[in-house]
Write a protein that holds these residues in place. Sequence first.
Motif, PDB file in Angstrom:
ATOM      1  N   LEU A 288      -9.716   5.646  -9.232  1.00 17.83           N
ATOM      2  CA  LEU A 288      -9.137   4.600  -8.386  1.00 17.83           C
ATOM      3  C   LEU A 288      -9.300   4.905  -6.894  1.00 17.83           C
ATOM      4  O   LEU A 288      -9.335   4.000  -6.073  1.00 17.83           O
ATOM      5  CB  LEU A 288      -7.643   4.441  -8.700  1.00 17.83           C
ATOM      6  CG  LEU A 288      -7.292   3.815 -10.043  1.00 17.83           C
ATOM      7  CD1 LEU A 288      -5.799   3.899 -10.273  1.00 17.83           C
ATOM      8  CD2 LEU A 288      -7.755   2.373 -10.093  1.00 17.83           C
ATOM      9  N   ARG A 289      -9.403   6.191  -6.578  1.00 20.09           N
ATOM     10  CA  ARG A 289      -9.503   6.555  -5.155  1.00 20.09           C
ATOM     11  C   ARG A 289     -10.869   6.197  -4.570  1.00 20.09           C
ATOM     12  O   ARG A 289     -11.083   6.311  -3.372  1.00 20.09           O
ATOM     13  CB  ARG A 289      -9.202   8.044  -4.972  1.00 20.09           C
ATOM     14  CG  ARG A 289      -7.713   8.342  -5.096  1.00 20.09           C
ATOM     15  CD  ARG A 289      -7.366   9.697  -4.527  1.00 20.09           C
ATOM     16  NE  ARG A 289      -7.639  10.776  -5.455  1.00 20.09           N
ATOM     17  CZ  ARG A 289      -8.126  11.962  -5.106  1.00 20.09           C
ATOM     18  NH1 ARG A 289      -8.407  12.220  -3.851  1.00 20.09           N
ATOM     19  NH2 ARG A 289      -8.340  12.890  -6.013  1.00 20.09           N
ATOM     20  N   ASN A 290     -11.807   5.778  -5.429  1.00 22.16           N
ATOM     21  CA  ASN A 290     -13.088   5.305  -4.907  1.00 22.16           C
ATOM     22  C   ASN A 290     -12.913   4.040  -4.079  1.00 22.16           C
ATOM     23  O   ASN A 290     -13.600   3.844  -3.100  1.00 22.16           O
ATOM     24  CB  ASN A 290     -14.048   5.008  -6.065  1.00 22.16           C
ATOM     25  CG  ASN A 290     -14.724   6.261  -6.562  1.00 22.16           C
ATOM     26  OD1 ASN A 290     -15.378   6.948  -5.787  1.00 22.16           O
ATOM     27  ND2 ASN A 290     -14.561   6.568  -7.832  1.00 22.16           N
ATOM     28  N   ASP A 291     -12.002   3.152  -4.508  1.00 22.77           N
ATOM     29  CA  ASP A 291     -11.854   1.865  -3.843  1.00 22.77           C
ATOM     30  C   ASP A 291     -10.476   1.631  -3.226  1.00 22.77           C
ATOM     31  O   ASP A 291     -10.317   0.705  -2.444  1.00 22.77           O
ATOM     32  CB  ASP A 291     -12.165   0.732  -4.828  1.00 22.77           C
ATOM     33  CG  ASP A 291     -13.646   0.626  -5.105  1.00 22.77           C
ATOM     34  OD1 ASP A 291     -14.411   0.506  -4.136  1.00 22.77           O
ATOM     35  OD2 ASP A 291     -14.038   0.705  -6.284  1.00 22.77           O
ATOM     36  N   GLY A 292      -9.501   2.435  -3.594  1.00 22.97           N
ATOM     37  CA  GLY A 292      -8.163   2.240  -3.057  1.00 22.97           C
ATOM     38  C   GLY A 292      -7.974   3.053  -1.777  1.00 22.97           C
ATOM     39  O   GLY A 292      -8.554   4.118  -1.617  1.00 22.97           O
ATOM     40  N   ARG A 293      -7.172   2.508  -0.847  1.00 21.62           N
ATOM     41  CA  ARG A 293      -6.863   3.256   0.379  1.00 21.62           C
ATOM     42  C   ARG A 293      -5.393   3.660   0.330  1.00 21.62           C
ATOM     43  O   ARG A 293      -4.524   2.849   0.017  1.00 21.62           O
ATOM     44  CB  ARG A 293      -7.122   2.388   1.609  1.00 21.62           C
ATOM     45  CG  ARG A 293      -8.589   2.027   1.801  1.00 21.62           C
ATOM     46  CD  ARG A 293      -8.764   1.147   3.030  1.00 21.62           C
ATOM     47  NE  ARG A 293      -8.619   1.896   4.285  1.00 21.62           N
ATOM     48  CZ  ARG A 293      -8.438   1.316   5.469  1.00 21.62           C
ATOM     49  NH1 ARG A 293      -8.345  -0.006   5.564  1.00 21.62           N
ATOM     50  NH2 ARG A 293      -8.327   2.046   6.560  1.00 21.62           N
ATOM     51  N   ILE A 294      -5.148   4.923   0.672  1.00 27.15           N
ATOM     52  CA  ILE A 294      -3.785   5.445   0.570  1.00 27.15           C
ATOM     53  C   ILE A 294      -3.102   5.377   1.933  1.00 27.15           C
ATOM     54  O   ILE A 294      -3.683   5.787   2.936  1.00 27.15           O
ATOM     55  CB  ILE A 294      -3.824   6.888   0.032  1.00 27.15           C
ATOM     56  CG1 ILE A 294      -4.367   6.866  -1.408  1.00 27.15           C
ATOM     57  CG2 ILE A 294      -2.443   7.534   0.071  1.00 27.15           C
ATOM     58  CD1 ILE A 294      -4.560   8.217  -2.030  1.00 27.15           C
ATOM     59  N   TRP A 295      -1.893   4.827   1.960  1.00 28.38           N
ATOM     60  CA  TRP A 295      -1.174   4.746   3.232  1.00 28.38           C
ATOM     61  C   TRP A 295       0.337   4.772   3.052  1.00 28.38           C
ATOM     62  O   TRP A 295       0.850   4.544   1.958  1.00 28.38           O
ATOM     63  CB  TRP A 295      -1.572   3.501   4.040  1.00 28.38           C
ATOM     64  CG  TRP A 295      -1.251   2.160   3.409  1.00 28.38           C
ATOM     65  CD1 TRP A 295      -2.006   1.488   2.500  1.00 28.38           C
ATOM     66  CD2 TRP A 295      -0.103   1.327   3.650  1.00 28.38           C
ATOM     67  NE1 TRP A 295      -1.416   0.295   2.155  1.00 28.38           N
ATOM     68  CE2 TRP A 295      -0.247   0.166   2.853  1.00 28.38           C
ATOM     69  CE3 TRP A 295       1.028   1.453   4.480  1.00 28.38           C
ATOM     70  CZ2 TRP A 295       0.696  -0.860   2.850  1.00 28.38           C
ATOM     71  CZ3 TRP A 295       1.964   0.413   4.471  1.00 28.38           C
ATOM     72  CH2 TRP A 295       1.801  -0.725   3.653  1.00 28.38           C
ATOM     73  N   ASN A 384      -8.225  -2.176 -16.967  1.00 25.65           N
ATOM     74  CA  ASN A 384      -7.279  -1.595 -17.937  1.00 25.65           C
ATOM     75  C   ASN A 384      -6.201  -0.768 -17.239  1.00 25.65           C
ATOM     76  O   ASN A 384      -5.050  -0.745 -17.649  1.00 25.65           O
ATOM     77  CB  ASN A 384      -8.022  -0.772 -18.999  1.00 25.65           C
ATOM     78  CG  ASN A 384      -8.796   0.385 -18.419  1.00 25.65           C
ATOM     79  OD1 ASN A 384      -9.214   0.342 -17.254  1.00 25.65           O
ATOM     80  ND2 ASN A 384      -8.992   1.422 -19.205  1.00 25.65           N
ATOM     81  N   LEU A 385      -6.586  -0.105 -16.120  1.00 27.28           N
ATOM     82  CA  LEU A 385      -5.594   0.695 -15.394  1.00 27.28           C
ATOM     83  C   LEU A 385      -4.584  -0.216 -14.693  1.00 27.28           C
ATOM     84  O   LEU A 385      -3.391   0.066 -14.671  1.00 27.28           O
ATOM     85  CB  LEU A 385      -6.291   1.586 -14.365  1.00 27.28           C
ATOM     86  CG  LEU A 385      -7.175   2.680 -14.964  1.00 27.28           C
ATOM     87  CD1 LEU A 385      -8.069   3.298 -13.914  1.00 27.28           C
ATOM     88  CD2 LEU A 385      -6.310   3.748 -15.612  1.00 27.28           C
TER      89      LEU A 385
END
Lengths: 647, 251, 218
Positions: A288-295, A384-385
């Motif tokens: 998921l960290r390929n496309d998600g941005r963490i903030w 699915n996730l």
Amino acid sequence: MNQINSKIPEGPLAEKWANYKNHQKLVNPANKRRLDIIVVGTGLAGASAASSLGELGFNVLNFCIQDSPRRAHSIAAQGGINAAKNYQNDGDSVYRLFYDTIKGGDYRAREANVYRLAEVSNNIIDQCVAQGVPFAREYGGLLDNRSFGGAQVSRTFYARGQTGQQLLVGAYSALSRAIHKGQVKLYTRREMLDLVVIDGRARGIIVRNLVTGKVERYAAHAVVIATGGYGNTFFLSTNAMNSNGSAAWQCYKKGAYFANPCMTQIHPTCIPVHGEFQSKLTLMSESLRNDGRIWVPKKKEDAAAIRAGKLKPTDIKEEDRDYYLERRYPAFGNLVPRDVASRAAKERCDAGYGVGPTGYAVYLDFSDAIKRLGKSVIEEKYGNLFQMYQKIVDENPYETPMMIYPAIHYTMGGIWVDYELMTTIPGLFAIGEANFSDHGANRLGASALMQGLADGYFILPYTIQNYLADQIQVPRFDTNRPEFDEAEKGAEERISKLMNIKGKYPVDYFHKKLGHIMWEYVGMSRNAEGLKFALKEIKALKKEFWTDVRIPGTDETVNPELEKALRLADFFEIGELIALDALSREESCGGHFRTEYQTPDGEALRNDEKFSFVSCWEYQGEDKEPILHKEPLNYQFVVPQQRNYKS
Amino acid sequence: MDKNINIKLRIWRQKGPKEKGAFETYELENVYQGSSFLEMLDILNNKLICEGKEPVAFDHDCREGICGMCSLYINGHPHGPDEDVTTCQLHMRKFNDGDTITIEPWRSAGFPIIKDLMVDRSAFDKIIQAGGYVSVNTGGAPDANTIPIEKDKADAAMDAAACIGCGACVAACKNGSAMLFVAAKVSHLALLPQGRIEAAKRAKAMVAKMDELGFGNCTNTGACEIECPKNISITNIARLNREFLKAKFKD
Amino acid sequence: MSWLIKSSIGRKFIMSISGLFMILFLLFHMSMNLALVFSLEAYDKICELLGANWYAIIGTLVLAAGFAVHIIYAIMLTLQNRKARGKERYESSSKTPTQWSSKNMFILGLSILLFLILHLYQLWYNMQFKELIGDPTAVSKGSELVVGLFQNSWVVLVYLAAFVLLWFHLTHGFWSALHTIGWSNKVWLKRIKVIGNIFATLILIGFSIIPIYLHFAY
């Protein structure tokens, strides 16, 4: 037994395993039939070892605590399995896989073991395909790969988000075939309570039949432990509810060294804790960290308003968001390794910027990716996730950012083994997550499946013969020997002691308290003061447990509370050893982070001068401090470096 | 939004395989709707222990919907009223304040009860042992890319291989039939070139074992497909029928 | 060939084949009888043709055997399935949203069987059977018997009710039979269900026209 001999073969790195195989002792087919091997556990390592040893002609006795071998927790692995096939023509090789694994492990793994792992990785994929594992394929019919953290090549083979399940079903089917042919005898719903040692060699186990409650004895010429890790010491983890460290712990108490217990892996993307009754944490794949941005919010008052439910994450303006991984690690951004991402999230939450009702969560936001790629692309990649997240949290991650927080996931530490996967007790072997050997201080994604299957299919079936070749004259053991009597008596005394406490609180009450101590003081970041405090607290809690736990019912039938109590009794001791090991390792490396040992900008500071060794703990008896032995790690082929994810 | 609810539970209690069972009623207050169904049972069990009573025995392990260990028949549904989930993924927000929830074990002659809500599903292992594998020994496998496989076929095999062996299909079936479970395994392997070689033998052996263990005859009600947490399609059953009949007529 | 009795799929195969055979018979039966709507004489011709001739007798025997097999296997399968379900039953009734007819095939079949006995007694017994045993009271003109029978409103209602039951039985039976012999996949499953529904409805309409028409026309 003070001298640690890892039995690493001589010669150049790339030839060690071939040399070993060329010169090791083998057992001829007629003699194999006379030799019994006990395998405890039916996960990737256990099932693959049991079936492979059975196929070779040994008599295998295979044990598991679940009702079926197919339910072992290897089944829950999502992402994939690494192999150095270089099908993508992107420059992968055995050496590169070896190098990435050593570096990912922060230079605390054995070079020879890791190289061998990389070498056999390709055979695993071949074997699994031949078994009918439905790996993902391209339209041309060839195998597909995906990328994972810590590597510059695409080498991860996968079966949707269920790679662990498919590999385990493959190993389970091989095991089922061996059972059908009479090569393996299966014992389900049995939990190992003790190891039986005769004249210094592992010769059998004591188990409890979880249905009848009877304590049973089994003898063999060698015992293989494949019972996974001890992550559940922390109560809340991504492990299954019944995953436990007890089998390994009994081996430790019988003299097997326990290595690097403090090396525990925290996975950064799990669904956060929602309340005090929570029983386990659910992982959201690293992919998921390929496309998600963490903030998190930039302003504390915004974070507080979100926690109070007055603001929604979508109300926070772009300039008021702190994409802290991108800010701190411009080069790797959201794709820093697991240990780095986890610590950064904890740092923000501890500083008061956390979100969610508890304040212990950060956002994983897909809005940019949805804008850029469209909802359908995101749905295809992670559908699915997202569905799983929505079922648990009841929020739609397409519309509002996901909340995530780090959680205990994997334990790199485990029973110490030499190059042959044999422990310090002759005849006792440990494979898979249960041993310590290949991941150093931090495991890379998609490497656990690789190691479990490498040990079970391609390493142990060779190395165990080197030991058994000397055992062909040894007749089968009678389980009426005094060593079995004694071990069984010990187990039964332990059970009756627990049953007779008849205290006030259920097992979970103590386990949650232990988990709290472990997470707060022995978790993602540790310091001497906290560790000493934890040691004291665990001791006190252990005492309280042994005087005030209440186990209902009898020990003569199914009794899940008794099972949990037996496991928890060991978790206290494992917790103590983790804390002790963390205290003695005065450096930060991989999953082990000591706040006293960090760079000025908060990164892990390794001390190769003083701590380039494997900590091997030797049990000395109840409430006595164990002895620390050091197996030096002599890096001959790669040069340890400081990991850098900033530029 | 999730809130706290009060619920009444009717749970099947049975001391052992041969003892007579009965329903017991329990009341739980202030259950958070955000907790999972099994966490609700944990709360109940801790309450029972503190009251000096015996907790309810039920099977569970991974609690993330993949190991297939959990097995409760809740309000007329295997794995409860939510769709495409196992019991461990069912959350209390599917229930309302004041609801009565009836919890029963899987019921089928093939799955005898061990205690309370726990059943013995070792029959499934026996069916797999009869032939649910490809006969290859460790080592000596050719390179993984030697035989290309059509993506459609690989995907269809994966759809069938997603089965977690929980037994909801048998629990849902009015005939106690294990056809969906057997069909999923036969399909998974028959669709791949590696498994094709033994397909006829496998279908015959697995069906024979399934019949021997006392599972019922499929009448295509489709209940299994509706309740399957992994969406295994009954078209796999048609494939199993085809494989089996083809094999038998060839003999 | 003992697998046709011993294996579950074998038994289901027999059930399907006998069912499909009767589906063909229904189609045949309906076409013959629809003659009543157009011309009573034509119908009587057909009756004559299918009277006590050797081919009609063989046809009747084969048909009877098909029915017998279908019924015997239905009883056998139902008993086995009850046993497989186990002694203890669920207390909460199943909420699984399955097709009603799929779960009640045995009851539907049993009701149809009762109707069949009535039907045989009223018509076949007086026509082919009596002719066979040489009973002089055998009806030579089938149309008279049929038309007379359907002047009673109750008889019409019973027949219509039976056709509705048959419709339910066929909506499941048709696709289920094809599914069991393996003629189904992801694409065709939906199609055979639709074809089955159309077929069942045609049978319902085709058969229903006859008593209604005869009741009101004469």
